[in-house]
Scaffold this active site. Structure first.
Site, PDB file in Angstrom:
ATOM      1  CD  GLU A 183      -4.829   1.558  -3.971  1.00  0.00           C
ATOM      2  OE1 GLU A 183      -5.965   1.986  -3.888  1.00  0.00           O
ATOM      3  OE2 GLU A 183      -3.968   1.762  -3.090  1.00  0.00           O
TER       4      GLU A 183
ATOM      5  CG  ASP B 250      -1.774   1.235   1.284  1.00  0.00           C
ATOM      6  OD1 ASP B 250      -2.495   1.466   0.303  1.00  0.00           O
ATOM      7  OD2 ASP B 250      -1.713   1.978   2.276  1.00  0.00           O
TER       8      ASP B 250
ATOM      9  CG  ASP C 180      -1.323   3.242   5.667  1.00  0.00           C
ATOM     10  OD1 ASP C 180      -2.386   3.635   5.154  1.00  0.00           O
ATOM     11  OD2 ASP C 180      -0.452   4.011   6.115  1.00  0.00           O
TER      12      ASP C 180
END
Ligand SMILES: [Zn+2]
Length: 408
Positions: A276, A192, A359
């Site tokens: 991501e 992340d 996170d």
């Protein structure tokens, strides 16, 4: 072993005459680019015709008969300038098709004498480029000395000469070289990318954001002030410019070093890396976050992960931007809309009571979502091989299913 292309950067020490010729070549490259861009625009406006690379190349041959000084410089540099123009056009049209109405790469622009990157590229043909110890042989220039800081290994492909804003000359020597692949591992990881910390992994590790811009902010502000106060055309202005460029260069070097070390370690330790798919360019438009984001330089980091993954038979799997990685509880998959608030750093799931750190929870979700996407792709072998030669499908499938069950 696998064969990769690697660029070695060295600082050149040209003689006075070589310096003049490099600058002349950069000038000619810009001239050719601008002249043909104008020609292409004109032809299109008046006759609706397009001029491709081959046609431009033929025109260039004629032009060189008319303009003496174009013959003085490296012919490969001029050809590459035309190729760059062709690429700029192609990128523009490709981008146009992809995102209608959105601001993309833009129509090719005329190159300015100052401000944009000052460089030219030359190619290897029949031994026109050679390296012996700390000397590099280049077309037209002959042997140029350089600072030797590393061994340059592999088969030469091409060389790009750049004049930096500090007035230094850098050669980026592209070589085809063999690298030893890292041993196969079975660990998978979810990342992340954040602002508070640079990244949080699904193993619970947090990597701090080094924030190089912020730490150099005072020095930068001082240098900017000095530059804006200096008189145009004065030697103090030149000095101020160099000083400012030096600070920026230092920031870039520090950051690149950090990104290289981090990406190398993650590639070495993991087989599949899920991240991501951040539309960073969209996010940078948010001014409040802009400095932090560009400082974090995620896109550069992701690029590094991707090419190193290809070198070492790893997989980088992107997870869609719209996947609610932060809001989903990694334990029971409940989606908590309250977590949309960026300030909420930790929360207890109202369904399963699992305590989630923002996170760390996101990175676990990114890992499971990435593995889910990959599992879905197992049915279509093309998709697995889309990013080059990867792990054999058998190994791949067993690995995914095993991890998939425990995580989903
Ligand atoms: Zn839950």
């Amino acid at each position: 072993m696998s064969s990769i292309q690697k660029a070695f950067k060295v600082i050149l020490i040209p003689t006075h005459n070589q310096e003049i010729l490099i600058n002349k070549t950069i000038g000619c490259v810009r001239y050719v680019y601008n002249r043909f861009l104008a020609l292409k625009k004109e032809l299109y406006a008046s006759e609706g015709k397009t001029l491709n690379y081959n046609a431009c190349s033929q025109h260039l041959t004629i032009l060189k008969k008319e303009i003496e000084w174009l013959k003085e410089v490296d012919k490969f540099a001029l050809q590459n300038s035309l190729k760059n123009l062709e690429t700029a056009y192609k990128n523009f049209f490709a981008d146009l098709k992809k995102v209608k109405g959105k601001k993309g790469v833009g129509f090719p622009k005329f190159k300015k004498k100052h401000g944009c990157k000052q460089s030219y590229k030359t190619n290897l043909t029949n031994g026109n480029i050679q390296i012996i110890e700390n000397r590099l042989k280049l077309p037209k220039l002959g042997w140029v000395r350089f600072h030797k800081s590393q061994d340059i290994t592999g088969k030469l492909v091409n060389v790009t000469i750049t004049r930096t804003s500090r007035g230094k000359y850098i050669a980026s020597i592209l070589c085809e070289t063999e690298i030893e692949k890292y041993p196969q591992v079975t660990e998978n990881i979810g990342l992340d990318l954040g602002l508070k910390s640079y990244l949080t992994t699904s193993n619970g590790e947090t990597v701090d954001n080094p924030k190089y811009y912020r730490t150099q902010k005072r020095k930068l502000r001082k240098a900017h002030k000095k530059l804006s106060r200096s008189v145009k055309g004065s030697s103090n202005r030149v000095k101020a410019k160099i000083k400012l460029a030096r600070i920026y260069e230092r920031i870039t070097n520090l950051r690149d070093d950090f990104l290289h070390k981090l990406s190398t370690r993650l590639i070495k330790e993991n087989s599949i890396i899920c991240i991501e798919d951040l539309r960073v360019s969209n996010m940078v438009k948010n001014h409040k976050l802009a400095l932090s984001i560009s400082d974090a330089s995620w896109s550069k980091f992701v690029t590094m992960l991707e090419y190193k993954a290809l070198w070492h038979n790893r997989i980088v799997q992107k997870v869609g931007t719209f996947y609610p990685s932060s809001q989903t509880c990694n334990c029971c998959v409940f989606i908590n809309p309250l977590v949309k608030d960026l300030k909420l750093r930790e929360w207890t799931c109202p369904i399963c009571n699992n305590y989630n750190l923002r996170d760390a929870n996101a990175s676990l979700n990114i890992l499971s979502e990435g593995l889910r996407i990959l599992t879905a792709a197992v049915g279509a072998p093309d998709a697995i091989y889309a990013c080059g030669e990867l792990v054999s499908p058998g190994f791949f499938q067993a690995e995914i299913v095993e991890t998939g069950i425990t995580r989903l």
